[in-house]
Design an enzyme around this catalytic site. Structure first.
Site, short mmCIF file in Angstrom:
data_model
loop_
_atom_site.label_atom_id
_atom_site.label_comp_id
_atom_site.label_asym_id
_atom_site.label_seq_id
_atom_site.Cartn_x
_atom_site.Cartn_y
_atom_site.Cartn_z
N TYR A 374 0.90 -1.21 -0.03
CA TYR A 374 0.03 -0.11 -0.19
C TYR A 374 0.96 1.14 -0.12
O TYR A 374 1.80 1.25 0.46
CB TYR A 374 -0.72 0.14 1.26
CG TYR A 374 -1.88 -1.28 1.38
CD1 TYR A 374 -2.54 -1.46 0.31
CD2 TYR A 374 -1.78 -2.06 2.79
CE1 TYR A 374 -3.44 -2.79 0.66
CE2 TYR A 374 -2.48 -3.13 2.78
CZ TYR A 374 -3.12 -3.67 1.57
OH TYR A 374 -4.12 -4.48 2.04
N GLU A 393 10.96 -3.56 -10.44
CA GLU A 393 12.12 -3.72 -9.68
C GLU A 393 13.12 -4.49 -10.52
O GLU A 393 13.12 -5.59 -10.91
CB GLU A 393 11.72 -4.45 -8.51
CG GLU A 393 10.59 -4.21 -7.72
CD GLU A 393 11.06 -3.43 -6.51
OE1 GLU A 393 12.25 -2.93 -6.55
OE2 GLU A 393 10.18 -2.54 -5.83
ZN LIG Z 1 12.34 1.03 -4.10
#
Ligand SMILES: [Zn+2]
Length: 424
Positions: A374, A393
């Site tokens: 969140y 990522e």
């Molecule tokens: Zn990060």
């Protein structure tokens, strides 16, 4: 630029080593330490350039190095000069010269006027600790070489650094790519800056990028690059922020002894995790992180006193609200994972994009973990606009990911960056 000499350290020393290496004067490590090898390289460069060879990089030596760092020369036109001759003389590409000098009449160069001569080789270094000032040097160079780029200001950081947005393209469809919400993930800023440089070059040369004509992207899309959301934090981690400054001292004081400093620092300069500071189930994020002990400002995971309590996150939200982005990519490290789900939202095309991004990068698609489910930018973007937002990522390992992973990370993400812009 600061004077550099034996014993100096920091990102500018890395930049110096990088440019000396690029031009064959230095073959040591880019470690940011001005030692004897660096001094020898500087001396050799000075001899070649006809400068006094004292091994100290002062005003005059910086002056000769600057065009090599910027990626262009400023040439003063003399009698009989043409762009064609200048291209040959500087081994430059004629199309890049024309594009850098849109106001000049190539048939009628005026004696004494200054023209920009882009030189071979890139602008954005992919082998140095990428501090905010180095990024700004690169941004200025990109604007000179590619005057069709536009610039806006997203807002200011805690330490009053401008957060720039650079816009490529004139299309109606707007997408936004951001990087370095987290300080020790500054390698993501290099990814966006390098991509910006590459797509600009492809555009001028009429080439494809990842199989798509850059000119087609330019016409159909406007890509908003926000390459460094957290400039103060990045300066702390890269060694740019002076260790006698109050901000540095404060950051050190609130970093637990168990964590390496400053390399563990992800937050903004007053210890708030910007990617936990957006109003998207922020209270849930607060509960989780407090239960894990992140109850006050620190290097990681502290959510702040309220949603958008920080100037950087507030600026990002306001800027997003006024721009109607069709899609956003938020760049982080690490794990080679793409997150694209928030709560029960299911924005049109989100699944399709996610599948494509995963297949072109080799990164896996993942449900958010409870720790980071969140209050991130992508969560807030999905919730606010019901449009596809992604957290990518990059890389594998421990943050900060070593810059030596750059080439692989860039290769993996070229498809995502291009297809997100190209659209359906
Ligand atoms: Zn990060």
């Amino acid at each position: 630029m600061k004077q550099l000499s034996l014993g100096k350290t920091g990102p500018y020393v890395e930049l110096l080593q990088s440019v000396l290496k690029k031009y064959g004067y230095y073959d040591g490590n880019i470690d940011g330490i001005f030692g004897n090898m660096t001094k020898r390289a500087v001396t050799e460069f000075q001899e070649q350039a006809g400068l006094y060879p004292d091994g100290i990089v002062g005003k005059r030596t910086w002056g000769v190095l600057t065009p090599l760092i910027n990626g262009y020369f400023i040439h003063t036109v003399s009698s009989g000069d043409t762009f064609y001759d200048l291209a040959k003389r500087y081994s430059a590409d004629l199309r890049l010269i024309l594009s850098a000098n849109p106001q000049k009449d190539p048939e009628n160069l005026k004696i004494g006027e200054e023209v920009i001569i882009p030189i071979q080789g890139g602008i954005v270094p992919t082998d140095v600790s990428y501090s905010y000032p180095i990024m700004n040097i690169n941004i200025n160079s990109l604007f000179v070489r590619f005057p069709f780029l536009r610039r806006e200001n997203v807002g200011k950081s805690v330490l009053r650094n401008d957060i720039p947005a650079i816009i490529f393209g004139e299309g109606k469809r707007k997408v936004m790519y951001n990087a370095s919400h987290h300080a020790n993930e500054w390698i993501t800023s290099v990814v966006l800056m390098k991509y910006l440089e590459d797509i600009c070059t492809a555009y001028v040369l009429g080439e494809d990028i990842f199989g798509i004509p850059a000119r087609e992207i330019y016409e159909n899309t406007s890509i908003y690059f926000i390459p460094m959301v957290n400039p103060d934090g990045v300066n702390l981690v890269t060694g740019e922020l002076s260790d006698i400054s109050g901000a540095y001292q404060y950051a050190r004081k609130i970093t637990p002894a168990t964590l390496p400093f400053p390399s563990s620092w992800a937050a903004n300069i007053r210890g708030v995790d910007l990617n936990s500071n957006y109003p998207a189930k922020w209270e849930e994020a607060r509960k989780t992180k407090f239960s894990l002990g992140y109850t006050s400002p620190g290097p990681v995971e502290y959510v702040g006193t309220s949603p958008l309590s920080e100037p950087e996150s507030r600026a990002m939200a306001e800027y997003s609200n006024k721009n109607n982005f069709a899609l956003t990519l938020s760049y982080h490290t690490q794990g080679e994972v793409i997150f694209y789900i928030f709560d029960d939202f299911d924005p049109p095309m989100a699944d399709e994009y996610a599948e494509v991004f995963s297949s072109v990068s080799g990164y896996i698609l993942s449900e958010p973990s409870p720790l980071s489910a969140y209050a991130g930018y992508k969560d807030w973007f999905i919730q606010s606009f019901n449009r596809p937002g992604f957290t990518v990522e990059c890389g594998i390992g421990q943050n900060p990911i070593p810059i030596s992973q750059f080439d692989e990370i860039y290769r993996d993400n070229l498809g995502i960056l291009t297809l997100a812009a190209a659209g359906e």
